[in-house]
Write a protein that holds these residues in place. Structure first.
Motif, short mmCIF file in Angstrom:
data_model
loop_
_atom_site.label_atom_id
_atom_site.label_comp_id
_atom_site.label_asym_id
_atom_site.label_seq_id
_atom_site.Cartn_x
_atom_site.Cartn_y
_atom_site.Cartn_z
N SER A 631 -106.10 1.04 -18.55
CA SER A 631 -105.89 2.19 -19.47
C SER A 631 -107.21 2.55 -20.28
O SER A 631 -107.94 1.45 -20.46
CB SER A 631 -104.83 1.65 -20.50
N ASP A 632 -107.61 3.76 -20.62
CA ASP A 632 -108.69 3.98 -21.34
C ASP A 632 -108.41 3.82 -22.96
O ASP A 632 -109.04 4.56 -23.79
CB ASP A 632 -109.25 5.18 -21.16
N LYS A 633 -107.11 3.52 -23.34
CA LYS A 633 -106.69 3.67 -24.86
C LYS A 633 -107.41 2.43 -25.44
O LYS A 633 -107.71 1.39 -24.97
CB LYS A 633 -105.12 3.34 -24.84
N ASP A 634 -107.63 2.87 -26.74
CA ASP A 634 -108.51 1.70 -27.36
C ASP A 634 -107.41 0.45 -27.96
O ASP A 634 -106.65 0.70 -28.88
CB ASP A 634 -109.28 2.17 -28.59
N THR A 635 -107.51 -0.56 -27.23
CA THR A 635 -106.23 -1.60 -27.77
C THR A 635 -106.88 -2.80 -28.25
O THR A 635 -106.35 -4.19 -28.22
CB THR A 635 -105.51 -1.97 -26.36
N LEU A 636 -108.20 -2.71 -28.73
CA LEU A 636 -109.07 -3.83 -29.25
C LEU A 636 -108.20 -4.40 -30.56
O LEU A 636 -108.39 -5.80 -30.36
CB LEU A 636 -110.34 -3.51 -29.51
N ASP A 637 -107.84 -3.89 -31.40
CA ASP A 637 -107.19 -4.39 -32.71
C ASP A 637 -105.89 -5.18 -32.19
O ASP A 637 -105.59 -6.12 -32.46
CB ASP A 637 -106.86 -3.13 -33.57
N THR A 638 -105.36 -4.35 -31.10
CA THR A 638 -103.86 -5.18 -30.83
C THR A 638 -104.44 -6.49 -29.94
O THR A 638 -103.63 -7.57 -30.09
CB THR A 638 -103.24 -4.37 -29.79
N ALA A 639 -105.38 -6.54 -29.21
CA ALA A 639 -105.87 -7.79 -28.47
C ALA A 639 -106.27 -8.91 -29.33
O ALA A 639 -106.14 -9.81 -29.11
CB ALA A 639 -106.98 -7.32 -27.64
N THR A 640 -106.92 -8.49 -30.59
CA THR A 640 -107.46 -9.26 -31.68
C THR A 640 -106.18 -9.97 -32.17
O THR A 640 -106.41 -11.37 -32.43
CB THR A 640 -108.28 -8.54 -32.74
N ALA A 641 -105.14 -8.99 -32.64
CA ALA A 641 -103.83 -9.81 -33.11
C ALA A 641 -103.17 -10.62 -32.06
O ALA A 641 -102.68 -11.73 -32.51
CB ALA A 641 -102.95 -8.67 -33.56
N ASN A 642 -103.15 -10.31 -30.76
CA ASN A 642 -102.67 -11.09 -29.76
C ASN A 642 -103.30 -12.37 -29.70
O ASN A 642 -102.96 -13.64 -29.51
CB ASN A 642 -102.42 -10.39 -28.57
N CYS A 643 -104.72 -12.33 -29.95
CA CYS A 643 -105.50 -13.66 -29.86
C CYS A 643 -105.07 -14.46 -30.58
O CYS A 643 -105.28 -15.82 -30.46
CB CYS A 643 -106.93 -13.26 -29.94
N LYS A 644 -105.02 -14.11 -32.10
CA LYS A 644 -104.55 -14.94 -33.12
C LYS A 644 -103.16 -15.79 -32.62
O LYS A 644 -103.02 -17.12 -32.97
CB LYS A 644 -104.39 -14.27 -34.40
N TYR A 645 -102.35 -14.92 -32.22
CA TYR A 645 -100.87 -15.49 -31.63
C TYR A 645 -101.28 -16.51 -30.48
O TYR A 645 -100.93 -17.80 -30.79
CB TYR A 645 -99.97 -14.50 -31.14
N LEU A 646 -102.07 -16.29 -29.60
CA LEU A 646 -102.33 -17.06 -28.57
C LEU A 646 -103.21 -18.61 -29.02
O LEU A 646 -102.79 -19.71 -28.59
CB LEU A 646 -103.40 -16.50 -27.55
N SER A 647 -103.97 -18.27 -29.86
CA SER A 647 -104.77 -19.47 -30.31
C SER A 647 -103.82 -20.50 -31.09
O SER A 647 -103.98 -21.76 -31.25
CB SER A 647 -105.74 -18.92 -31.48
N GLY A 648 -102.56 -19.96 -31.59
CA GLY A 648 -101.74 -20.83 -32.44
C GLY A 648 -100.59 -21.36 -31.44
O GLY A 648 -100.26 -22.54 -31.64
N LYS A 649 -100.47 -20.51 -30.15
CA LYS A 649 -99.68 -21.22 -29.24
C LYS A 649 -100.27 -22.43 -28.47
O LYS A 649 -99.48 -23.49 -27.98
CB LYS A 649 -99.18 -20.27 -28.40
N LEU A 650 -101.47 -22.07 -28.31
CA LEU A 650 -102.23 -23.19 -27.38
C LEU A 650 -103.22 -23.99 -28.36
O LEU A 650 -103.41 -23.65 -29.36
CB LEU A 650 -103.36 -22.29 -26.53
N ASN A 651 -103.47 -25.08 -27.52
CA ASN A 651 -104.56 -26.04 -28.09
C ASN A 651 -106.00 -25.81 -27.65
O ASN A 651 -106.36 -26.20 -26.87
CB ASN A 651 -104.06 -27.58 -27.59
N VAL A 652 -106.61 -24.63 -28.47
CA VAL A 652 -107.75 -24.24 -28.20
C VAL A 652 -108.85 -24.88 -28.89
O VAL A 652 -108.61 -24.91 -30.11
CB VAL A 652 -107.89 -22.80 -28.33
N LYS A 653 -109.71 -25.48 -28.09
CA LYS A 653 -110.88 -26.34 -28.89
C LYS A 653 -112.11 -26.14 -28.15
O LYS A 653 -112.31 -25.84 -27.13
CB LYS A 653 -110.57 -27.84 -28.69
#
Length: 673
Positions: A631-653
């Motif tokens: 897709s050519d839609k700008d989804t960077l803001d959504t991706a940033t929010a999803n990243c915060k969720y992923l970081s909370g679910k995973l043990n990212v170090k």
């Protein structure tokens, strides 16, 4: 005085050798070592009562030395009438039993089986100047004549430099007639003779006359010294070991004479003879030759030799700069050997690494040994096997930094390795009692702690899922296809975190899938399946079935299969990949490649097929990760929010500290061809 021949044919001429010895006079000409250097080997294979034939004796003192310690039954032959007269006159009174005869080694007058030993010190090397048809015919005649005059069980002892054409001839001729071969490296490095004629390594080849038997297995052995011998599997193995010994000797001389700024030389050290070196030494000269510290040795902890810092030229150069030495020798330990302690390793290395000092290094100066901590490291091999696609492999547990444990899948054919994090296993207690560690280690299936894996997980932030942005459902109902080449690390993490995610994992072959299952936590069920059909055929077949997925992850370190970078970039393959993706789908690619060339090609090709192509910046510059969005839609803001969720679910170090994956998106570059 120039005693070298004008061309190689003169080595065959009696006139050349007459002139040679007339000019040389009575001064002994010692080819490849003197008696003190050779006696340990010679006395092992020659008995005082043996009748010994010295071929091409020249005016060497070796026969005289042997005679003086009790070997009186010696016959010497040479094609030079001059040297035979000289040596006869010299030894007439002091060594009356020793004979000197003018005779050609290719055609002698001796009886069949007359001698127990034939000794050749440099004669083969003098005669076999190349591998031309004429020369090889002469050598065949020489070997045949030596075989004729030797008794059954007798030995042909050849002292030689074993240049490549000579080594090939010896390793072909004698196994074909059933003679066992044993090769010893002669210790000439500590010789008191400072005016050596040759600086190449010298070998003693022991060839025993045996009657060839049907289906007889070749007997091939190599000794690093006169008392350590090991059997080799084939002539190729013995050839490799001997060439490494020669290379070490030559390079040792070269690096003493000049600096190696801008290039790195590696040497293999066989302290115990094996088909694999015990140590590999990398000589790294810093671009800054003004460091106060001139010379140091860095011992890479066992199990860490495959890490970027120690396995690449760039990494070792960075290590050298950080250590602050003009010349740093980086030493890695081979998994085919065992090592006791760091002090034992230092003691074993000391006689060898000091020979690698830079030019003008002050003799007698103390050379510091460096490492990571005060231990040799730790490596425990869990499994060895062979993949039909990727070759020999090893699964091993290693300790990296104190308290940090890894399980690694290592391919012996120098493919990139992969790893998973281990954590202490804890036994749950009843009630309010705290859990207790069992002393064993298990896989940490939620841990994401390497640069490229964090970047790959971040790419999934561009996936929206069918349920929109409800965070408790994000990714749970998505379909992801992973084209794998190793341990299924990303798939295991995703399945552990999102057990309802539909995961299809394509492995290079069934062996790799089994390794991932047995050692890296890959556990197929109704939501995670493994496929071994081969990525190209699987993608092509699946694309025709109108199946779609939210994300495709492609690991392009899969270099020895049908899915090379070149094949991946074919229009037909990329077209099939895009057919499999939803309109808002994402392709995530990871590869270990040249950042200036291959990465540019990858980005350019993907941008011609996908609407937007991003490349995140990662610390480990040896890897590249790319996101290609449909897709050519700008989804960077959504991706940033999803990243915060992923970081909370995973043990990212990163280096033990928690990391927010959204930081990766802040260093995202949109590729514009």
């Amino acid at each position: 005085m120039n005693l070298l021949p004008r061309n190689h044919s003169e080595f065959h001429s009696p006139q050349y050798w007459d002139q040679f010895f007339q000019k040389r006079g009575t001064k002994a000409f010692e080819w490849y070592g003197e008696y003190p250097e050779l006696c340990g080997i010679l006395h092992k294979y020659i008995k005082p009562a043996d009748k010994l034939l010295m071929v091409g004796c020249g005016n060497s003192q070796l026969s005289e030395n042997l005679y003086d310690v009790g070997y009186h039954n010696i016959v010497n032959i040479d094609i030079s009438d001059t040297v035979i007269r000289q040596m006869t006159e010299k030894n007439r009174q002091s060594r009356p039993d020793m004979k000197f005869l003018k005779m050609d080694v290719k055609n002698t007058d001796f009886a069949d089986g007359e001698f127990a030993v034939v000794l050749d010190k440099g004669t083969l090397d003098a005669l076999m100047v190349d591998d031309s048809t004429e020369v090889v015919a002469d050598i065949d005649a020489m070997f045949t004549e030596i075989g004729r005059v030797l008794k059954q069980g007798g030995r042909y002892i050849c002292i030689s430099l074993l240049q490549d054409h000579i080594m090939n001839k010896v390793l072909k001729f004698f196994p074909n007639i059933g003679w066992p071969i044993r090769v010893h490296k002669v210790n000439t490095e500590d010789s008191e003779n400072k005016d050596k004629e040759f600086n190449m390594p010298v070998f003693a080849v022991i060839l025993t006359k045996f009657k060839k038997l049907p289906n007889m297995k070749q007997i091939l052995e190599v000794g690093a010294s006169d008392d350590k011998v090991e059997r080799m599997e084939s002539t190729d193995k013995i050839h490799t070991v001997l060439k490494e010994m020669q290379y070490y000797a030559i390079m040792r001389q070269q690096i003493k004479k000049r600096e190696l700024v801008g290039e790195q030389v590696s040497l293999s050290l066989y302290s115990e003879v094996s088909s694999a070196p015990r140590y590999t030494l990398f000589i790294v000269d810093s671009a800054d030759q003004k460091f106060t510290n001139k010379f140091g040795i860095f011992i890479v902890p066992e199990g860490r030799e495959i890490e970027w810092m120690f396995s690449t030229d760039e990494g070792r150069q960075k290590l050298s700069q950080s250590a602050g030495f003009c010349r740093l020798v980086v030493v890695t330990l081979n998994r085919a050997h065992t090592y006791e302690t760091l002090d034992a390793i230092k003691s074993e290395l000391s006689p060898h690494v000091l020979e690698l000092a830079p030019p003008n290094f002050k003799s007698g100066s103390q050379v510091p040994y460096l490492s990571l901590g005060d231990h040799k490291g730790n490596r425990t091999v869990r499994y060895t096997g062979t993949s039909p696609t990727l070759g020999e492999l090893v699964v091993e547990d290693v300790v990296t930094d104190p308290g940090q444990y890894r399980r690694r899948l290592v391919f012996t054919d120098n493919l990139p390795y992969c790893e998973a994090t281990l954590k202490p296993e804890k036994k749950q207690k009843k009630g309010k009692q705290k859990s207790k560690e069992t002393g064993r280690f298990i896989l940490d299936k939620s841990c994401v702690d390497c640069d490229y894996l964090r970047a790959m997980v971040t790419g999934l932030s561009f996936v929206t899922g069918k349920t929109g942005q409800a965070k408790d459902c994000y990714l749970s109902d998505c379909k992801v296809l992973v084209i794998e080449w190793s341990n299924a690390g990303l798939s295991v993490v995703l399945h552990h975190t999102f057990p309802k995610m539909a995961l299809t994992v394509v492995f290079p072959d069934a062996v790799i899938q089994q390794v991932a299952t047995d050692w890296f936590g890959f556990s197929p069920d109704k939501n995670m399946t493994g496929v071994t059909d081969g990525p190209s055929s699987f993608i092509s077949t699946t694309a025709k079935q109108d199946l779609v997925v939210d994300a495709i992850v492609v690991d392009l370190d899969y270099l020895k299969s049908s899915l090379t970078m070149e094949n991946f970039l074919q229009d037909s393959f990329l077209s099939d990949v895009k057919k499999l993706l939803l309109p808002n789908g994402v392709l995530i690619c990871k590869c270990q490649c040249d950042p200036d060339k291959t990465k540019e090609t990858l980005l350019t090709k993907l941008s011609s097929s996908f609407s937007r192509v991003f490349s995140p910046a990662i610390d480990d510059s040896s890897y590249t990760v790319v996101y290609a969005l449909c897709s050519d839609k700008d989804t960077l803001d959504t991706a940033t929010a999803n990243c915060k969720y992923l970081s909370g679910k995973l043990n990212v170090k990163d280096d033990g500290d928690d990391v927010d994956l959204s930081q990766t998106l802040k260093n995202l570059t949109l590729f514009k061809p």
